[in-house]
Write a protein that holds these residues in place. Structure first.
Motif, PDB file in Angstrom:
ATOM      1  N   MET A   1       0.842  -1.178   0.000  1.00  0.00           N
ATOM      2  CA  MET A   1       0.000   0.000   0.000  1.00  0.00           C
ATOM      3  C   MET A   1       0.889   1.244   0.000  1.00  0.00           C
ATOM      4  O   MET A   1       1.586   1.498   0.967  1.00  0.00           O
ATOM      5  CB  MET A   1      -0.907  -0.012   1.215  1.00  0.00           C
ATOM      6  N   PRO A   2       0.892   1.967  -1.084  1.00  0.00           N
ATOM      7  CA  PRO A   2       1.790   3.127  -1.191  1.00  0.00           C
ATOM      8  C   PRO A   2       1.269   4.363  -0.457  1.00  0.00           C
ATOM      9  O   PRO A   2       0.072   4.592  -0.330  1.00  0.00           O
ATOM     10  CB  PRO A   2       1.834   3.385  -2.695  1.00  0.00           C
ATOM     11  N   ILE A   3       2.226   5.147   0.009  1.00  0.00           N
ATOM     12  CA  ILE A   3       1.924   6.446   0.609  1.00  0.00           C
ATOM     13  C   ILE A   3       2.372   7.498  -0.394  1.00  0.00           C
ATOM     14  O   ILE A   3       3.512   7.477  -0.851  1.00  0.00           O
ATOM     15  CB  ILE A   3       2.664   6.645   1.939  1.00  0.00           C
ATOM     16  N   TYR A   4       1.454   8.393  -0.769  1.00  0.00           N
ATOM     17  CA  TYR A   4       1.764   9.448  -1.717  1.00  0.00           C
ATOM     18  C   TYR A   4       1.708  10.800  -1.027  1.00  0.00           C
ATOM     19  O   TYR A   4       1.049  10.963  -0.013  1.00  0.00           O
ATOM     20  CB  TYR A   4       0.767   9.441  -2.889  1.00  0.00           C
ATOM     21  N   GLU A   5       2.396  11.777  -1.614  1.00  0.00           N
ATOM     22  CA  GLU A   5       2.369  13.142  -1.118  1.00  0.00           C
ATOM     23  C   GLU A   5       1.402  13.954  -1.968  1.00  0.00           C
ATOM     24  O   GLU A   5       1.367  13.807  -3.182  1.00  0.00           O
ATOM     25  CB  GLU A   5       3.763  13.756  -1.187  1.00  0.00           C
ATOM     26  N   TYR A   6       0.618  14.801  -1.320  1.00  0.00           N
ATOM     27  CA  TYR A   6      -0.371  15.639  -1.988  1.00  0.00           C
ATOM     28  C   TYR A   6      -0.221  17.078  -1.515  1.00  0.00           C
ATOM     29  O   TYR A   6       0.322  17.335  -0.440  1.00  0.00           O
ATOM     30  CB  TYR A   6      -1.795  15.164  -1.677  1.00  0.00           C
ATOM     31  N   LYS A   7      -0.725  18.002  -2.331  1.00  0.00           N
ATOM     32  CA  LYS A   7      -0.727  19.414  -1.967  1.00  0.00           C
ATOM     33  C   LYS A   7      -2.104  19.985  -2.289  1.00  0.00           C
ATOM     34  O   LYS A   7      -2.662  19.726  -3.349  1.00  0.00           O
ATOM     35  CB  LYS A   7       0.342  20.182  -2.737  1.00  0.00           C
ATOM     36  N   CYS A   8      -2.620  20.772  -1.344  1.00  0.00           N
ATOM     37  CA  CYS A   8      -3.921  21.403  -1.531  1.00  0.00           C
ATOM     38  C   CYS A   8      -3.754  22.667  -2.368  1.00  0.00           C
ATOM     39  O   CYS A   8      -2.899  23.509  -2.073  1.00  0.00           O
ATOM     40  CB  CYS A   8      -4.531  21.737  -0.169  1.00  0.00           C
ATOM     41  N   GLY A   9      -4.566  22.805  -3.394  1.00  0.00           N
ATOM     42  CA  GLY A   9      -4.521  23.977  -4.254  1.00  0.00           C
ATOM     43  C   GLY A   9      -5.139  25.203  -3.602  1.00  0.00           C
ATOM     44  O   GLY A   9      -4.860  26.332  -4.000  1.00  0.00           O
ATOM     45  N   ALA A  10      -5.955  25.017  -2.582  1.00  0.00           N
ATOM     46  CA  ALA A  10      -6.624  26.140  -1.917  1.00  0.00           C
ATOM     47  C   ALA A  10      -5.768  26.752  -0.807  1.00  0.00           C
ATOM     48  O   ALA A  10      -5.538  27.953  -0.787  1.00  0.00           O
ATOM     49  CB  ALA A  10      -7.963  25.688  -1.347  1.00  0.00           C
ATOM     50  N   CYS A  11      -5.269  25.910   0.118  1.00  0.00           N
ATOM     51  CA  CYS A  11      -4.527  26.457   1.277  1.00  0.00           C
ATOM     52  C   CYS A  11      -3.027  26.179   1.222  1.00  0.00           C
ATOM     53  O   CYS A  11      -2.273  26.684   2.041  1.00  0.00           O
ATOM     54  CB  CYS A  11      -5.121  25.917   2.583  1.00  0.00           C
ATOM     55  N   GLY A  12      -2.567  25.340   0.263  1.00  0.00           N
ATOM     56  CA  GLY A  12      -1.142  25.050   0.126  1.00  0.00           C
ATOM     57  C   GLY A  12      -0.629  23.986   1.080  1.00  0.00           C
ATOM     58  O   GLY A  12       0.559  23.678   1.094  1.00  0.00           O
ATOM     59  N   HIS A  13      -1.505  23.389   1.892  1.00  0.00           N
ATOM     60  CA  HIS A  13      -1.107  22.355   2.858  1.00  0.00           C
ATOM     61  C   HIS A  13      -0.573  21.137   2.124  1.00  0.00           C
ATOM     62  O   HIS A  13      -1.180  20.647   1.182  1.00  0.00           O
ATOM     63  CB  HIS A  13      -2.310  21.972   3.723  1.00  0.00           C
ATOM     64  N   GLU A  14       0.601  20.635   2.542  1.00  0.00           N
ATOM     65  CA  GLU A  14       1.180  19.425   1.977  1.00  0.00           C
ATOM     66  C   GLU A  14       0.987  18.302   2.975  1.00  0.00           C
ATOM     67  O   GLU A  14       1.206  18.480   4.174  1.00  0.00           O
ATOM     68  CB  GLU A  14       2.657  19.634   1.665  1.00  0.00           C
ATOM     69  N   PHE A  15       0.549  17.143   2.484  1.00  0.00           N
ATOM     70  CA  PHE A  15       0.285  16.023   3.368  1.00  0.00           C
ATOM     71  C   PHE A  15       0.537  14.703   2.669  1.00  0.00           C
ATOM     72  O   PHE A  15       0.627  14.636   1.449  1.00  0.00           O
ATOM     73  CB  PHE A  15      -1.161  16.087   3.886  1.00  0.00           C
ATOM     74  N   GLU A  16       0.712  13.649   3.474  1.00  0.00           N
ATOM     75  CA  GLU A  16       0.891  12.313   2.951  1.00  0.00           C
ATOM     76  C   GLU A  16      -0.417  11.552   3.119  1.00  0.00           C
ATOM     77  O   GLU A  16      -1.175  11.803   4.060  1.00  0.00           O
ATOM     78  CB  GLU A  16       2.012  11.589   3.695  1.00  0.00           C
ATOM     79  N   TYR A  17      -0.674  10.610   2.200  1.00  0.00           N
ATOM     80  CA  TYR A  17      -1.925   9.872   2.231  1.00  0.00           C
ATOM     81  C   TYR A  17      -1.665   8.422   1.828  1.00  0.00           C
ATOM     82  O   TYR A  17      -1.040   8.164   0.802  1.00  0.00           O
ATOM     83  CB  TYR A  17      -2.920  10.527   1.259  1.00  0.00           C
ATOM     84  N   LEU A  18      -2.134   7.495   2.644  1.00  0.00           N
ATOM     85  CA  LEU A  18      -2.029   6.079   2.339  1.00  0.00           C
ATOM     86  C   LEU A  18      -3.140   5.728   1.359  1.00  0.00           C
ATOM     87  O   LEU A  18      -4.322   5.839   1.681  1.00  0.00           O
ATOM     88  CB  LEU A  18      -2.177   5.258   3.625  1.00  0.00           C
ATOM     89  N   VAL A  19      -2.758   5.324   0.154  1.00  0.00           N
ATOM     90  CA  VAL A  19      -3.731   5.045  -0.904  1.00  0.00           C
ATOM     91  C   VAL A  19      -4.210   3.601  -0.778  1.00  0.00           C
ATOM     92  O   VAL A  19      -3.441   2.658  -0.938  1.00  0.00           O
ATOM     93  CB  VAL A  19      -3.123   5.300  -2.299  1.00  0.00           C
ATOM     94  N   LEU A  20      -5.483   3.445  -0.477  1.00  0.00           N
ATOM     95  CA  LEU A  20      -6.095   2.123  -0.364  1.00  0.00           C
ATOM     96  C   LEU A  20      -7.039   1.910  -1.546  1.00  0.00           C
ATOM     97  O   LEU A  20      -7.913   2.729  -1.804  1.00  0.00           O
ATOM     98  CB  LEU A  20      -6.884   2.011   0.948  1.00  0.00           C
ATOM     99  N   GLY A  21      -6.834   0.834  -2.284  1.00  0.00           N
ATOM    100  CA  GLY A  21      -7.698   0.534  -3.412  1.00  0.00           C
ATOM    101  C   GLY A  21      -7.558   1.510  -4.564  1.00  0.00           C
ATOM    102  O   GLY A  21      -8.470   1.656  -5.363  1.00  0.00           O
ATOM    103  N   GLY A  22      -6.437   2.225  -4.649  1.00  0.00           N
ATOM    104  CA  GLY A  22      -6.198   3.160  -5.739  1.00  0.00           C
ATOM    105  C   GLY A  22      -6.984   4.452  -5.660  1.00  0.00           C
ATOM    106  O   GLY A  22      -7.068   5.185  -6.633  1.00  0.00           O
ATOM    107  N   LYS A  23      -7.587   4.750  -4.509  1.00  0.00           N
ATOM    108  CA  LYS A  23      -8.398   5.961  -4.381  1.00  0.00           C
ATOM    109  C   LYS A  23      -7.603   7.095  -3.754  1.00  0.00           C
ATOM    110  O   LYS A  23      -7.102   6.981  -2.644  1.00  0.00           O
ATOM    111  CB  LYS A  23      -9.644   5.679  -3.548  1.00  0.00           C
ATOM    112  N   ASP A  24      -7.498   8.197  -4.492  1.00  0.00           N
ATOM    113  CA  ASP A  24      -6.832   9.400  -3.984  1.00  0.00           C
ATOM    114  C   ASP A  24      -7.692  10.037  -2.896  1.00  0.00           C
ATOM    115  O   ASP A  24      -8.891   9.760  -2.803  1.00  0.00           O
ATOM    116  CB  ASP A  24      -6.626  10.405  -5.122  1.00  0.00           C
TER     117      ASP A  24
END
Length: 77
Positions: A1-24
């Motif tokens: 189960m991969p962990i990906y990095e994401y960034k919010c386009g509204a507030c600029g918050h960067e966070f990591e997310y464990l992708v389960l079942g291919g769902k962002d």
């Protein structure tokens, strides 16, 4: 189960997310805006010699000196 990095386009918050079942993630965990995008992240490794000493590390090319985190999101920089 991969962990990906994401960034919010509204507030600029960067966070990591464990992708389960291919769902962002559906939204930013900070502001709950739905405008999030997957970021490119660097893969890190540490190679140790027979005595346990570090012989090479991909983190040495990081902008943080002495950083051993697998990604910049891992150390908060």
């Amino acid at each position: 189960m991969p962990i990906y990095e994401y960034k919010c386009g509204a507030c600029g918050h960067e966070f990591e997310y464990l992708v389960l079942g291919g769902k962002d993630p559906e939204s930013c965990p900070k502001c709950e805006d739905k405008n999030v995008s997957k970021q490119m992240s660097r893969c890190g490794f540490v190679s140790k010699g027979a005595g346990g000493e570090i012989s090479s590390s991909s983190a040495s090319s990081s902008s943080c000196t002495g950083c051993t985190a697998a990604s910049c999101a891992g150390c908060g920089s």
